[in-house]
Design a protein around this motif. Structure first.
Motif, short mmCIF file in Angstrom:
data_model
loop_
_atom_site.label_atom_id
_atom_site.label_comp_id
_atom_site.label_asym_id
_atom_site.label_seq_id
_atom_site.Cartn_x
_atom_site.Cartn_y
_atom_site.Cartn_z
N ALA A 139 -14.29 -8.28 -0.46
CA ALA A 139 -13.38 -8.01 0.20
C ALA A 139 -13.17 -6.97 1.39
O ALA A 139 -13.96 -5.93 1.33
N ASP A 179 0.73 -1.23 -0.07
CA ASP A 179 0.15 0.04 0.10
C ASP A 179 0.95 1.38 -0.06
O ASP A 179 0.28 2.41 0.13
N TYR A 209 -8.48 1.22 -7.77
CA TYR A 209 -8.68 -0.53 -7.82
C TYR A 209 -9.32 -1.11 -8.90
O TYR A 209 -10.18 -0.57 -9.42
N HIS A 210 -9.13 -2.30 -9.13
CA HIS A 210 -9.72 -3.15 -10.14
C HIS A 210 -10.89 -3.83 -9.67
O HIS A 210 -11.00 -3.95 -8.47
N TYR A 249 -18.45 -7.85 -11.86
CA TYR A 249 -17.27 -8.84 -11.98
C TYR A 249 -17.60 -10.39 -12.39
O TYR A 249 -18.40 -10.98 -11.59
N GLU A 263 -10.73 -7.01 -7.45
CA GLU A 263 -10.49 -6.62 -6.13
C GLU A 263 -11.57 -6.63 -5.03
O GLU A 263 -11.30 -6.55 -3.92
#
Length: 368
Positions: A326, A183, A192-193, A295, A196
């Motif tokens: 997440a 990080d 961010y993708h 996603y 993730e």
């Protein structure tokens, strides 16, 4: 990009060399390491120096039943982290346990598949940087080395006196330090993708806060607190948790029909209004809605905090668990969920009159 070729046929290897040379350029050089036998291939793998591999199943000329390439594949799958493709005229001899693991990183082709197609797929994977991150010589290995020598080595005396739980504690210690290293800002704006955002498939066996679940084509997110859904024990396959009921929030699919049905849009909204409303939801400016990105088979959706459900935990096994949000993103969802139900209004005042009354205080004139 270094590719291990395990192939007993010299003509086939020359064909691979030609393809590698054709696809190489100033930005990417494809280097091939050729091995012709099981033993030599295993010895080469000790170097942990590869980004991909192409393996033939039959490595003994004149023996059509040989399938020693399976042993090479098992070695790579169990001990390494790079894509491997099987190219063979004997795919019928492929180990079924290996066949069941088919994925983007493990695929199987007969001799009719053009070499260029195979190499292009490997180059595409390599270009993502995955082997430079997770490969045996990648960034994670480098960071783990730093954690070992710069952090653990200096303070390891505190661990030698720990009880039998020290191994698990050390694992948490290592993961937290690794996350901190990853990080560190590098001066570039990094978004961010979408991948993730989710953990897919789920890791916790029975239930977790942030689970995306489905029943009869309706989808929900589990919002029960982690302490309520932590599995205390498992009796005869049935998990025991603190809660008797699970809190679920429905997910509204991001499309015109769903937004109309749920009152997010009206039929009179023009294109600008539609975009503005979605923009506010994505930016978190609508308290009762939380945006979840798309996603794979998880469609883009909106968490609806207004219409919560509770279901008996004994019925929760009727829901299919698709993924889990997440941790970094789940914390934000939990915070916004708590804030939405903990919000309190205040008596309204005449804000226009207040502005008119007090804006003079910002004047340069000290007489006010």
């Amino acid at each position: 990009m270094k590719v291990l070729i395990v192939e007993d046929d010299g003509d086939q290897f020359e064909a691979y060399e030609e393809t590698a040379e054709e696809l190489s350029n100033d930005d990417l050089k494809i280097h091939l390491k050729w091995e012709t036998s099981l033993d030599n291939a295993k010895a080469a793998l000790l170097s942990r120096d590869f980004d991909a591999a192409i393996v033939d199943l039959n490595l003994e000329p004149g023996n059509p039943t040989d399938a020693s390439g399976n042993a090479v594949l098992s070695e790579i799958i169990e001990c390494h982290r790079f894509p491997v493709y099987v190219v063979s005229g004997n795919l019928g001899n492929l180990d079924e346990k290996i066949r069941s693991k088919k994925s983007e990183f493990l695929d199987f082709y007969d001799r009719e598949q053009p070499n260029e197609d195979i190499f292009k797929k490997l180059v595409k994977i390599y270009s993502t940087g995955i082997t430079r991150i997770l490969g045996g010589r990648g960034q994670i290995e480098e960071r783990l080395g730093e954690i070992f020598w710069k952090h653990l080595a200096c303070d390891f005396d505190v661990w030698t006196s720990q009880n039998d739980e020290s191994e698990r504690a050390l694992l948490r210690y290592t993961v937290s330090h690794l996350a901190e290293y990853l990080d560190i800002p590098d001066g570039h704006l990094r978004y961010y993708h979408e991948a993730e955002f989710y953990i897919k498939p789920t890791i916790r066996e029975h239930i977790a806060t942030g689970d995306i679940v489905e029943k009869e084509n309706d989808r929900f997110i589990v919002l029960s607190p982690p302490c309520d859904v932590a599995v205390r024990s498992v009796d005869d396959g049935a998990p025991k948790i603190n809660a008797t009921r699970i809190v679920l929030a429905p997910l509204i699919k991001v499309n015109y029909a769903s937004f109309i049905e749920n009152g997010i849009l009206s039929v009179n909204d023009n294109a600008g209004n539609k975009e503005s409303k979605l923009d506010k939801i994505i930016k978190g400016q609508r308290d009762k809605y939380i945006f979840l990105p798309r996603y794979k088979k998880l469609f883009a959706s909106i968490v609806d905090l207004q219409n919560l459900y509770t279901v008996d935990f004994n019925d929760f096994n009727k829901y299919d668990r698709l993924a889990t949000v997440a941790s970094p993103f789940l914390k934000d969802i939990q915070s916004r969920f708590s804030a939405y139900f903990g919000r309190q209004g205040q008596p309204d005042m005449d804000k226009k009159e207040l502005l008119k009354k007090y804006k003079k205080l910002l004047s340069d004139d000290d007489s006010h």
